[in-house]
Design a protein around this motif. Structure first.
Motif: not given
Length: 275
Positions: A156-157, A175-177, A218, A240, A242, A253
């Motif tokens: 998630y984002m 913001v979190k990834f 994360w 997205i 990674y 997303l």
């Protein structure tokens, strides 16, 4: 006696000179007035050449090709007012009527769009508080605000922010990834494609943990690129990636995560955050 005769003669001579000067002055004044009339006539002719009915109609046609029809409508109104009996005035009236109708339709569409956005904002705000999750650090006095729908064991984002005494203050939007899988990726950077626009986030620091055969990596950073966030929220499709040491992982997303980010962004602004 001689002095008297001389004085009379001198007076007569001066009177004659004065009359001559007056005549010359009148003549010059007449010439000046004539030149002024000629200049005024030339100005009228030049104005008729530049702003005659034909020129005004042609100018209005050129102006009507622009997105804003206001200049064209003003030019047409000027033509009709100045040359009401001209052949071009008839064409101008028809053209002006058409432009006015189109402008009315455009204005109605603008008002409807504004109403739609206002209603969308009203609905968003009405459900916003119910969707917020608030965790308070009793020691530091900070309340962290996130979205209730934020996943835990998933890719998630998300966005979140901190408040103190009910306002954002110096706490930025964050913001979190999160990468969740069964094997390590050792994420080093993130690439985001929002519709056709690509954003690169290099040299990112990811923390890692694992439990029960699953791993998660994360990143938690300050949200600096507001243009990127707005594009992601508004995009029809967001992918997205990674980027790990050797491999990469892509995920699309979900709409639910985009909606959650949009609501958090609105909440952040309500608490005093500045875009």
């Amino acid at each position: 006696m001689k002095r008297l005769v001389f004085a009379i003669a001198l007076s007569a001579a001066l009177t004659g000179c004065g009359n001559a000067d007056q005549e010359k002055s009148k003549q010059l004044q007449g010439e000046v007035e004539k030149l002024q009339r000629e200049i005024a006539s030339l100005k009228d002719s030049l104005d008729a050449e530049r702003n005659g009915p034909g020129r005004l109609l042609s100018r209005a046609k050129n102006e009507s090709s622009e997105n804003d029809s206001a200049p064209a409508r003003q030019t047409l109104a000027d033509l009709i007012s100045r040359y009401p009996e001209s052949e071009q005035a008839l064409s101008a009236k028809a053209m002006l009527s058409d432009l006015n109708a189109k402008a009315a339709v455009a204005e109605k569409a603008r008002q409807l769009e504004a109403s739609r956005k206002a209603e969308e904002q009203r609905l968003l705000l009405s459900r916003l508080d119910a969707n917020l999750k608030k965790d308070t650090d009793e020691i530091k006095g900070i309340t962290w605000v996130s979205h209730k729908s934020e996943p835990v064991l998933a890719n998630y984002m998300s966005l979140y922010f901190g408040t103190k005494d009910g306002v954002v203050g110096s706490y930025p939007l964050r913001v979190k990834f999160n990468y969740y899988a069964e094997s390590w990726l050792f994420v080093q950077s993130v690439t985001i494609k929002a519709d056709e626009q690509v954003f690169n986030m290099p040299n990112m620091d990811f923390d890692r943990d694992n439990a029960s055969g699953s791993i998660w990596e994360w990143s938690d950073t300050k949200a600096d690129d507001m243009a990127m966030l707005n594009k992601i929220i508004a995009a029809k499709k967001v992918v997205i990636r990674y980027n790990g040491r050797q491999y990469y992982h892509d995920f699309t997303l979900p709409e639910s995560q985009k909606t959650a980010m949009k609501e958090i962004l609105v909440a952040w602004q309500r608490y005093g955050g500045k875009v």
